[in-house]
Scaffold this motif. Structure first.
Motif, mmCIF file in Angstrom:
data_model
loop_
_atom_site.group_PDB
_atom_site.id
_atom_site.type_symbol
_atom_site.label_atom_id
_atom_site.label_comp_id
_atom_site.label_asym_id
_atom_site.label_seq_id
_atom_site.Cartn_x
_atom_site.Cartn_y
_atom_site.Cartn_z
ATOM 1 N N ALA A 1 0.829 -1.206 0.000
ATOM 2 C CA ALA A 1 0.000 0.000 0.000
ATOM 3 C C ALA A 1 0.864 1.258 0.000
ATOM 4 C CB ALA A 1 -0.934 0.008 1.215
ATOM 5 N N VAL A 2 1.991 1.216 0.692
ATOM 6 C CA VAL A 2 2.921 2.352 0.646
ATOM 7 C C VAL A 2 3.408 2.541 -0.787
ATOM 8 C CG1 VAL A 2 5.159 3.236 1.422
ATOM 9 C CG2 VAL A 2 3.642 2.088 3.053
ATOM 10 N N MET A 3 3.717 1.450 -1.465
ATOM 11 C CA MET A 3 4.188 1.527 -2.847
ATOM 12 C C MET A 3 3.131 2.089 -3.794
ATOM 13 S SD MET A 3 6.222 -2.089 -3.233
ATOM 14 C CE MET A 3 6.710 -1.728 -4.925
ATOM 15 N N ILE B 1 8.146 9.517 1.433
ATOM 16 C CA ILE B 1 9.560 9.703 1.786
ATOM 17 C C ILE B 1 9.838 8.989 3.091
ATOM 18 C CG2 ILE B 1 11.402 11.355 2.291
ATOM 19 C CD1 ILE B 1 9.779 13.496 0.837
ATOM 20 N N ALA B 2 10.893 8.186 3.135
ATOM 21 C CA ALA B 2 11.365 7.583 4.375
ATOM 22 C C ALA B 2 12.486 8.457 4.926
ATOM 23 C CB ALA B 2 11.870 6.170 4.134
ATOM 24 N N ALA C 1 9.788 0.477 0.189
ATOM 25 C CA ALA C 1 8.483 0.769 -0.403
ATOM 26 C C ALA C 1 8.297 2.247 -0.694
ATOM 27 C CB ALA C 1 7.367 0.292 0.526
ATOM 28 N N CYS C 2 9.035 3.103 0.016
ATOM 29 C CA CYS C 2 8.877 4.544 -0.170
ATOM 30 C C CYS C 2 9.524 4.997 -1.479
ATOM 31 C CB CYS C 2 9.489 5.300 1.009
ATOM 32 S SG CYS C 2 8.554 5.120 2.549
ATOM 33 N N ASP C 3 8.989 6.058 -2.045
ATOM 34 C CA ASP C 3 9.512 6.571 -3.313
ATOM 35 C C ASP C 3 10.917 7.137 -3.166
ATOM 36 O OD1 ASP C 3 7.143 6.130 -4.980
ATOM 37 O OD2 ASP C 3 6.206 7.643 -3.704
ATOM 38 N N VAL C 4 11.175 7.782 -2.042
ATOM 39 C CA VAL C 4 12.488 8.379 -1.768
ATOM 40 C C VAL C 4 12.858 8.040 -0.333
ATOM 41 C CG1 VAL C 4 13.857 10.502 -1.659
ATOM 42 C CG2 VAL C 4 12.010 10.298 -3.341
ATOM 43 N N GLY D 1 8.768 -8.092 1.279
ATOM 44 C CA GLY D 1 9.289 -7.552 0.038
ATOM 45 C C GLY D 1 10.782 -7.382 -0.111
ATOM 46 N N SER D 2 11.586 -7.686 0.916
ATOM 47 C CA SER D 2 13.035 -7.476 0.776
ATOM 48 C C SER D 2 13.621 -8.213 -0.420
ATOM 49 C CB SER D 2 13.780 -7.931 2.035
ATOM 50 O OG SER D 2 13.707 -6.980 3.061
#
Length: 245
Positions: free
Chosen positions: A87-89, A96-97, A113-116, A139-140
């Motif tokens: 869902a983050v993706m 942003i993380a 999962a974060c865009d940046v 997901g790793s």
């Protein structure tokens, strides 16, 4: 979970420093609410960070271990985390993380999962599932090769190495590493810069810039994890059988 609005950015701070900001059911519920808020008027960016010395240590192992008596509940707990990462993706705005500290296991998966991702130079980042005899499930194994290449991903997964924020930036896992004291200010400025761009153009860019992952890659990881936890649950049940006198 502490959620705060900073201009057009909505910040979520995992606030369990005594537990390494591990993802319990309560934390996942808070993150789900944070993601849902992306649809609110005026929210243009989502930022994820942690309290204290950890970004996120991964899934709450204490909660997961307690669920070994109920395999269905354990699978639901793990699947909730997997769906959260995806869902983050798929968030409707850029994510942003702000990696303030340790990011292991599920914490690494949230980062991926974060865009940046921007890390403090003192952050410690790694998969580390192998250190506790586990495999990834959020997901790793799918996302790491896309971020750092297959060879570096396999080494991080199989050897259980830990990278500093600077290592992670040099290898492309995060976009940059900054002094820890400057992290919030740096990410806030980045969020403001993104929020100032044309909203429709940003959404179009998300559609083409985000990774496309084959379904069988997700399925392979999930199947491997669930086979392992099923074996653990069976072993746990056998160990706790009380023989009649």
């Amino acid at each position: 979970m502490v959620v705060t609005r900073r201009g057009a950015a909505l910040w979520a701070r995992i606030d369990r420093p005594g537990a390494g900001n591990a993802c319990s059911s309560a934390v996942m519920a808070g993150l789900e609410e944070w993601l849902a808020a992306a649809d609110e008027p005026g929210i243009r960016v989502l930022v994820l960070t942690g309290t204290g010395r950890s970004f996120c240590a991964g899934a709450d192992l204490a909660e997961a271990t307690a669920l070994l008596r109920d395999l269905t509940a354990l699978r639901k707990f793990l699947d909730r985390g997997r769906r959260l990462v995806r869902a983050v993706m798929a968030a409707g705005v850029p994510t942003i993380a702000a990696v303030n500290g340790a990011a292991f296991g599920g914490g690494l998966e949230l980062l991926l999962a974060c865009d940046v991702a921007v890390a403090a130079d003192t952050a410690r980042i790694g998969d580390r599932h192998i250190a506790v005899g586990q495999v990834p499930g959020w997901g790793s194994s799918v996302l790491l090769p896309l971020a750092v290449g297959p060879a570096a991903a396999r080494r991080l997964l199989i050897a259980g190495e830990t990278w500093t924020g600077e290592d992670a930036a040099r290898r492309g896992l995060v976009s940059e590493a900054v002094p820890a004291a400057d992290l919030d200010r740096h990410v806030e400025a980045l969020a403001e810069r993104i929020a100032a761009l044309d909203e429709a153009a940003v959404r179009r860019m998300l559609r083409v810039a985000r990774p496309v992952v084959a379904a069988d890659a997700w399925d392979r990881e999930w199947t491997t994890l669930t086979e392992h936890v099923t074996a653990l649950a069976t072993e746990h049940a056998t160990e706790h059988v009380v023989e009649p006198e």
